[in-house]
Design a protein around this motif. Structure first.
Motif, mmCIF file in Angstrom:
data_model
loop_
_atom_site.group_PDB
_atom_site.id
_atom_site.type_symbol
_atom_site.label_atom_id
_atom_site.label_comp_id
_atom_site.label_asym_id
_atom_site.label_seq_id
_atom_site.Cartn_x
_atom_site.Cartn_y
_atom_site.Cartn_z
ATOM 1 N N CYS A 2 41.656 -9.409 -0.597
ATOM 2 C CA CYS A 2 40.132 -9.068 -0.082
ATOM 3 C C CYS A 2 39.086 -10.183 -0.440
ATOM 4 N N GLY A 55 38.477 -6.964 -3.905
ATOM 5 C CA GLY A 55 38.960 -5.669 -4.130
ATOM 6 C C GLY A 55 37.878 -4.466 -3.889
ATOM 7 N N CYS A 56 36.940 -4.678 -2.674
ATOM 8 C CA CYS A 56 36.056 -3.789 -2.385
ATOM 9 C C CYS A 56 36.599 -2.266 -2.071
ATOM 10 N N GLY A 57 37.982 -2.238 -1.794
ATOM 11 C CA GLY A 57 38.522 -0.905 -1.514
ATOM 12 C C GLY A 57 37.971 -0.263 -0.286
ATOM 13 N N GLU A 58 37.409 -0.955 0.509
ATOM 14 C CA GLU A 58 37.223 -0.452 1.951
ATOM 15 C C GLU A 58 37.491 -1.254 3.098
ATOM 16 N N CYS A 59 37.568 -2.635 2.907
ATOM 17 C CA CYS A 59 38.003 -3.377 3.992
ATOM 18 C C CYS A 59 39.280 -3.328 4.652
ATOM 19 N N CYS A 63 42.082 -4.305 2.064
ATOM 20 C CA CYS A 63 42.274 -3.419 0.671
ATOM 21 C C CYS A 63 42.979 -2.197 1.383
HETATM 22 ZN ZN LIG Z 1 38.247 -5.360 0.369
#
Ligand SMILES: [Zn+2]
Length: 389
Positions: free
Chosen positions: A61, A65-69, A72
């Motif tokens: 990422c 580690g944004c968790g949304e892209c 991820c």
């Molecule tokens: Zn991400």
């Protein structure tokens, strides 16, 4: 002067009670302390493979580690082109599979970042497997990262271990697990607290207990056995019952997968209905079925093993109560049963019962003794001695 603390990226939210691990990995994903081989250790259920996967996402990422892209989400969903995760139901990871990984590790990533290889059960590599891996880890590709997971560092060949940076996860507390289940899975507080206690820090187990009533009922049945093991007949029944329940659960897990695998095999050999079968089909089918059988056996043993750990927790509670400890019990809801165990037996005898459980476990997992035989003699060893009710 140390740099001001940065808020850890969202990708780490699913790791429960692992603050130090998160700090280390978050910093590495941002380029501070990065290295090409990592070893994730920790007790079963502490989330070592989750941690490895979250780290893989953070590495792919652009925002650590944004968790949304897209990166991820594809890493966490198991479809990212530059992340290969190996998990196995077999007792040993085949050397040929390790060689495939080594070849993969030699390739440059498709994207701009890393080629990440995750081995979830590195403790299931044998010496041949480790040796096949050794050179790849000794002379790494600049853009390749190996993430190995194992219960303890002793499970990994020392020459490999010494080349890895170690990350050790710990068992989260019941309070941490409860908070996670309420926040993350929207589970009601009382159910979350029960699941957290009963799972003894095993996150996957806690989530299954919190979400699924059938799982809760099966556990409930198991923890009621110790107070009922009085006659030889009740011991035999309990053994038979445990095997039956475990088979039921294993079948539920595997049936759909096995059907799909068979359909895929048929399709790849152009076999439809009663049509003609190519010569290579029979051996391929045989190999598939042998693999499925091994996997079913492994799953059955895993399910039995979990029930055994539930039984151990009952005797631990009885010992704690018997010696006058005032801490919360794992099996708070069966206090009446625990009281009966305390009345009818001694802490020393309960300790011997725990030993009998571990013996049965060792017989099944390491010496290939059939579950029925191992569990029958175990249940007899658990029997409450002395006076009748
Ligand atoms: Zn991400």
């Amino acid at each position: 002067m140390s740099a001001p603390a940065v808020q850890a990226a969202p990708i780490w939210d699913s790791l429960v009670g692992q603050r130090h691990v998160i700090e280390t990995l978050d910093r590495a994903a941002r380029g501070d302390g990065m290295t090409h081989a990592w070893l994730f250790t920790g007790p079963p259920g502490s989330g070592r493979s989750n941690a490895a996967l979250a780290f893989a996402a953070a590495l792919q990422c652009t925002r650590a580690g944004c968790g949304e892209c897209h990166s991820c989400r594809t890493v966490m969903g198991g479809t990212h082109a530059d992340v290969t995760a190996v998990r196995t139901d077999a007792l040993v990871i085949a050397v040929k599979d390790v060689r495939d990984l080594v070849r993969r590790a030699a390739l440059s990533p498709n994207g701009a970042r890393w080629q990440v290889i995750v081995i979830e059960d590195a403790d299931r590599l044998n010496d041949h497997g480790f040796n096949a891996l050794l050179k790849a880890i000794e002379e790494p590709n600049a853009r390749t990262v190996w993430l190995l997971c194992a219960p303890t560092s002793e499970d990994v060949l020392v020459t490999i271990r010494s080349r890895c940076r170690s990350v050790t996860l710990t068992t989260p507390t019941a309070a941490q697990v409860t908070e996670f289940l309420v926040r993350n899975d929207q589970v009601p507080e009382t159910i979350a607290a029960h699941a957290a206690r009963a799972s003894q820090g095993h996150i996957g187990r806690a989530r299954a207990l919190a979400r699924d009533e059938g799982t809760r009922n099966r556990r409930n049945e198991v923890v009621h056995w110790p107070a009922k093991l009085i006659s030889l007949g009740s011991c035999m029944n309990a053994a038979a019952n445990l095997i039956e329940v475990a088979k039921h659960e294993t079948d539920a897990q595997t049936a759909a997968i096995e059907l799909r695998e068979k359909a895929e095999l048929d399709r790849s050999y152009g076999v439809e209905g009663r049509g003609k079968r190519p010569r290579e089909y029979a051996p391929a089918l045989k190999e598939l079925e042998a693999g499925q059988k091994r996997r079913a056996k492994r799953r059955l043993l895993d399910v039995i093993d979990r029930a055994l750990m539930d039984l151990v927790s009952v005797y631990r509670d009885a010992i704690a109560t018997g010696v006058g400890a005032t801490t919360a019990l794992v099996n708070e809801e069966i206090r009446a049963d625990i009281a009966q165990l305390v009345r009818r037996s001694t802490p020393e005898a309960h300790l011997r019962r725990i030993e009998a459980i571990f013996t049965a476990r060792e017989q099944m997992l390491e010496h290939n003794v059939g579950p029925q035989m191992a569990l029958e003699s175990m249940m007899v060893a658990l029997r409450l001695e002395g006076e009748r009710r």
